[in-house]
Design a protein around this motif. Structure first.
Motif, PDB file in Angstrom:
ATOM      1  N   THR A  40      -6.430   0.326 -11.845  1.00 25.72           N
ATOM      2  CA  THR A  40      -6.526  -0.725 -10.834  1.00 25.72           C
ATOM      3  C   THR A  40      -5.259  -1.563 -10.856  1.00 25.72           C
ATOM      4  OG1 THR A  40      -8.937  -0.865 -11.038  1.00 25.72           O
ATOM      5  CG2 THR A  40      -7.813  -2.747 -10.056  1.00 25.72           C
ATOM      6  N   VAL A  41      -4.679  -1.769  -9.673  1.00 25.38           N
ATOM      7  CA  VAL A  41      -3.515  -2.638  -9.542  1.00 25.38           C
ATOM      8  C   VAL A  41      -3.866  -3.755  -8.565  1.00 25.38           C
ATOM      9  CG1 VAL A  41      -1.180  -2.840  -8.597  1.00 25.38           C
ATOM     10  CG2 VAL A  41      -1.738  -0.973 -10.134  1.00 25.38           C
ATOM     11  N   SER A  42      -3.578  -4.979  -8.965  1.00 25.68           N
ATOM     12  CA  SER A  42      -3.794  -6.137  -8.095  1.00 25.68           C
ATOM     13  C   SER A  42      -2.448  -6.722  -7.717  1.00 25.68           C
ATOM     14  CB  SER A  42      -4.639  -7.194  -8.803  1.00 25.68           C
ATOM     15  OG  SER A  42      -5.922  -6.689  -9.115  1.00 25.68           O
ATOM     16  N   LEU A  55       5.553   0.321  -9.861  1.00 26.59           N
ATOM     17  CA  LEU A  55       5.231  -0.231  -8.552  1.00 26.59           C
ATOM     18  C   LEU A  55       6.334  -1.169  -8.084  1.00 26.59           C
ATOM     19  CD1 LEU A  55       3.393  -0.615  -6.148  1.00 26.59           C
ATOM     20  CD2 LEU A  55       2.064  -2.275  -7.484  1.00 26.59           C
ATOM     21  N   THR A  71      -8.967   0.732  -1.534  1.00 25.25           N
ATOM     22  CA  THR A  71      -8.382  -0.568  -1.202  1.00 25.25           C
ATOM     23  C   THR A  71      -9.506  -1.578  -1.009  1.00 25.25           C
ATOM     24  OG1 THR A  71      -6.892  -1.763   0.304  1.00 25.25           O
ATOM     25  CG2 THR A  71      -8.288  -0.074   1.284  1.00 25.25           C
ATOM     26  N   HIS A 116       0.832  -1.204   0.000  1.00 23.83           N
ATOM     27  CA  HIS A 116       0.000   0.000   0.000  1.00 23.83           C
ATOM     28  C   HIS A 116       0.870   1.259   0.000  1.00 23.83           C
ATOM     29  CE1 HIS A 116      -3.459  -2.578   0.806  1.00 23.83           C
ATOM     30  NE2 HIS A 116      -4.252  -1.512   0.686  1.00 23.83           N
ATOM     31  N   TRP A 148       2.385   1.719  -3.457  1.00 24.71           N
ATOM     32  CA  TRP A 148       1.394   2.236  -4.411  1.00 24.71           C
ATOM     33  C   TRP A 148       1.136   3.722  -4.167  1.00 24.71           C
ATOM     34  CZ3 TRP A 148      -0.078   1.991  -8.932  1.00 24.71           C
ATOM     35  CH2 TRP A 148      -1.350   2.316  -9.401  1.00 24.71           C
ATOM     36  N   LEU A 159      -6.255  -0.335  -5.306  1.00 26.44           N
ATOM     37  CA  LEU A 159      -5.286  -1.405  -5.019  1.00 26.44           C
ATOM     38  C   LEU A 159      -6.028  -2.586  -4.431  1.00 26.44           C
ATOM     39  CD1 LEU A 159      -2.324  -2.391  -4.805  1.00 26.44           C
ATOM     40  CD2 LEU A 159      -2.332  -1.516  -2.465  1.00 26.44           C
ATOM     41  N   ALA A 200      -2.101  -4.973 -13.661  1.00 28.23           N
ATOM     42  CA  ALA A 200      -2.755  -3.669 -13.689  1.00 28.23           C
ATOM     43  C   ALA A 200      -3.790  -3.624 -14.791  1.00 28.23           C
ATOM     44  CB  ALA A 200      -1.723  -2.558 -13.890  1.00 28.23           C
TER      45      ALA A 200
END
Length: 563
Positions: free
Chosen positions: A142-144, A171, A33, A13, A16, A109, A156
Motif C-alpha cells: 500500500t502506498v499513500s 515512486l 485505488t 497514479h 505508481w 494507491l 508505504a
C-alpha cells in the motif's frame, strides 16, 4: 498537471503504474485505488458523518504509449471510475471474470487531500493526550500520497522482504522521470523512463564493476602445458596404484594428439570420449584439446539410449573408447561407430604411442574455438549439447585460481562424471596449478577407498553420507557443494565432525561454464559469507544438431545478494 488539464492524482497514479510494471515485468497492470465516496453521495452527503471511502481496481496499459498520451489516458480512466465510486468491490470481482478467491489486485494507491498538517495542529479535548495514530490495510503493498497543498508526502506499508523506504524512493523517481519527460520530451515512451534512484544505479554499477584481466587468447590445454614446464616431475594424476607425472601425462597426450590430428581432428571438430574413469580418460581429454578439437564426454555408465543420442547428435569425427566404452557403443550405436574412426586407447595404443611427443603447434586454433560439448540432463525434453569455447573455460579456470588457494587444491578428488560440467573444475583447475588429481569412480568411493585429499567437490546428498560415515580425511580443507539445495544443517555437521576449514556453495547452469555464483562459509568466521562469481562475459552456444553450433547470446554479470 495544470498545463495538461489533469489532476496531480492522475500523475501519481501513472507513476505508481510505472513502478508496478517495472518491478513485475509487465506492461499491463491492475492496482486498487481509494475513492473519496462523496462525489456521487447525494444531497447533503457532505454533512454526513462517517467514512464513504471505497476501493476499486484500475487497469493501466503502458505498452506503446508515450508519456503525454499515457497521462491523459490515466486521467480519463480515473474520471470514468468515479461514476462507480459506490460499487462494491465484490461486484467488480464478479464483473472481472477473475475467479475468487484470487484477488483483483494486491497493490493499493491511496491519494489523499490532506492539506498542511502539523503534529501540534491536532485538536484534542482538555485532558486528552494523543499518543499515536497509524494506518493499516490488508493489502501486501500500500502506498499513500498525501497532497499537503505545497508538496506531497509519500508513505508505504509493505510485507517482508519488501522495504517501504525503497518503494517510496522508486515512486519518487518515477514521478521525477515523468515530470522531466513532460517538460523536455512528452513523446518519449513510458517504458523508457527510469524508476531506480541514482543511488541504486550507482550501487549496481559498483556491484557490476568486476572486470578482471585474464589470458583471453589462451587455450585450455595451454594452462596445463605451462605447469609441465614449471613442475615436470610433480605427480599430476593418481588412480589406484597408477600415477603419472606432469611430464609423462604431457608426453602421452602429445602422442595421441598428433595421431588425432593426422585423422583430421582440428578446430571445432568434436571427438567423443567413451571410457571408464581411468588414467586413459585423463590422457584422452587432454589429447583432444591439444589436437585442436573439442571433447564430447560419453559416460559408459549412462543409459545406452542416452549415450547413442549424444553420439549421433554431436556428430564427432572420431571416438576414443576402452573395453567398456566399446561394449556400450556396440550395443547402442553400432551403426554410428561404423561410420566414424573408433580408437581403442588400450588395444590400439601401439598406433599412437609411436607418434612424436612434442607439444602440437596451434594450427588455426583460436580461443574462440570449441573446447568441449556437454549435454544437459534433458529435464525439459531431449538433452541439448552446450558448446563451450576455450576462452570461456580459461576465464572460468582463472577465476577458480583466484578463488581457491593452491594448497587447498593440492590433492583434489576427481570424482564427478565427465558428463557433468563440475568435472571441468575438478580436472583443469588443479592441473593448471601443478596440483594432483586423485581419480575415483564417484565421491561415495571414499566410504571404502579413503583418500587423503585436500578438496572434495560433490553434491550435498553424497557429502551428507560421507560426513555421517566419518569418511572425510583429516587432510581435507575445502568442500565444494553444488547440484542440489544446500541445507544449513549439513554445513553445521561438516564443521562439527570434520577438520574442514571452508565450505563453498556453488551454482551455475552448464551454459555459463560450470559456475555462475558461489558462497564461501569459513569455520573461522562462522556463517559470515562471501558472495562472488566468475568474471568476464560468457559466450553461450547451443549445439543445434548434426554438429552445427551457433551463439545464442551473451550472459552478463549476475549479482545475487541481499541488502
Amino acid at each position: 498537471a495544470r498545463r495538461l488539464g489533469i489532476s496531480a492524482a492522475s500523475l501519481m497514479h501513472l507513476a505508481w503504474a510505472l513502478v508496478l510494471a517495472r518491478t513485475s515485468g509487465r506492461d499491463d497492470v491492475v492496482f486498487g485505488t481509494v475513492l473519496f465516496g462523496r462525489m456521487q453521495g447525494g444531497e447533503q452527503a457532505d454533512r454526513v458523518l462517517g467514512m464513504f471511502i471505497n476501493t476499486l481496481p484500475i487497469r493501466l496499459k503502458l505498452a506503446n504509449q508515450n508519456v503525454e498520451t499515457g497521462l491523459k489516458a490515466a486521467h480519463q480512466l480515473l474520471a470514468q471510475l468515479l461514476r462507480h465510486e459506490h460499487a462494491p468491490l465484490a461486484l467488480a470481482q464478479r464483473c472481472s471474470g477473475v475467479q475468487a478467491p484470487t484477488p483483483l489486485f494486491s497493490a493499493l494507491l491511496n491519494f489523499r487531500h490532506s492539506g498542511v498538517v502539523h503534529a501540534d495542529a491536532v485538536a484534542v479535548e482538555e485532558g486528552v493526550e494523543l499518543l499515536h495514530t497509524h494506518d493499516r490495510t490488508n493489502y501486501p503493498l500500500t502506498v499513500s500520497v498525501d497532497d499537503l497543498g505545497e508538496g506531497f508526502l509519500l508513505s508505504a506499508q509493505t510485507v517482508a522482504p519488501i522495504r517501504a523506504a525503497r518503494v517510496c524512493s522508486m515512486l519518487e523517481q518515477a514521478v521525477a522521470s515523468l515530470l522531466d519527460a513532460l517538460t523536455h520530451a512528452p513523446q518519449a515512451r513510458l517504458d523508457t523512463l527510469a524508476i531506480l534512484p541514482e543511488a541504486e544505479l550507482q550501487q549496481l554499477a559498483q556491484w557490476n564493476d568486476t572486470a578482471l584481466d585474464y589470458p583471453r587468447n589462451a587455450c585450455l590445454h595451454e594452462l596445463i602445458e605451462a605447469q609441465v614446464n614449471a613442475t615436470p616431475d610433480a605427480v599430476a594424476v593418481v588412480c589406484g596404484d597408477q600415477q603419472l607425472s606432469y611430464a609423462e601425462l604431457n608426453t602421452r597426450a602429445n602422442q595421441l594428439a598428433h595421431y588425432l590430428r593426422a585423422l583430421g581432428v582440428g578446430p571445432d571438430e568434436r571427438v567423443a570420449v567413451c571410457v571408464e574413469r581411468r588414467i586413459e580418460m585423463i590422457i584422452g581429454m587432454l589429447a583432444i584439446l591439444k589436437a585442436g578439437g573439442a571433447y564430447v564426454p560419453l559416460d559408459p555408465s549412462y543409459p545406452s539410449e542416452r549415450v547413442a543420442y549424444m553420439l549421433e547428435h554431436s556428430d564427432p569425427v572420431a571416438i576414443l573408447v576402452d573395453t567398456r566404452g566399446c561394449e556400450v557403443l556396440q550395443q547402442s550405436a553400432a551403426e554410428a561407430i561404423q561410420r566414424r574412426t573408433c580408437l581403442h586407447l588400450q588395444a590400439d595404443a601401439g598406433l599412437w604411442e609411436q607418434a612424436q611427443d612434442a607439444n602440437p603447434q596451434r594450427v588455426g586454433l583460436e580461443s574462440s574455438h570449441l573446447a568441449y560439448v556437454i549435454y544437459t540432463s534433458g529435464s525439459t525434453g531431449l538433452p541439448k549439447g552446450v558448446a563451450i569455447e576455450h576462452r570461456n573455460a580459461v576465464n572460468f579456470i582463472c577465476w577458480a585460481q583466484s578463488a581457491f588457494e593452491r594448497d587447498e587444491l593440492q590433492r583434489t578428488l576427481f570424482a564427478t562424471s565427465i558428463n557433468f560440467d563440475l568435472a571441468v573444475y575438478e580436472y583443469f583447475t588443479p592441473l593448471s596449478l601443478g596440483c594432483t588429481l586423485h581419480l575415483v569412480d564417484n565421491a561415495l568411493a571414499l566410504l571404502t577407498q579413503p583418500q587423503d585429499v585436500t578438496l572434495i567437490n560433490t553434491v550435498p546428498s553424497a557429502m551428507s553420507a560421507l560426513v555421517n560415515a566419518g569418511a572425510i580425511s583429516p587432510q581435507t580443507r575445502v568442500i565444494n557443494l553444488a547440484g542440489e539445495a544446500l541445507k544449513r544443517d549439513l554445513v553445521e555437521r561438516i564443521f562439527a565432525r570434520t577438520g574442514v576449514e571452508r565450505v563453498c556453495n556453488l551454482y551455475g547452469p552448464t551454459e555459463t561454464t560450470t559456475y555462475s555464483t558461489w558462497c564461501s562459509m569459513e569455520r573461522a568466521t562462522g556463517f559470515v559469507t562471501h558472495v562472488g562469481r566468475p568474471v568476464g562475459n560468457t559466450q553461450v552456444h547451443i549445439l543445434a544438431g548434426n554438429g552445427q553450433h551457433c551463439p545464442i547470446g551473451v550472459a552478463g554479470e549476475l549479482y545475487i545478494g541481499g541488502d
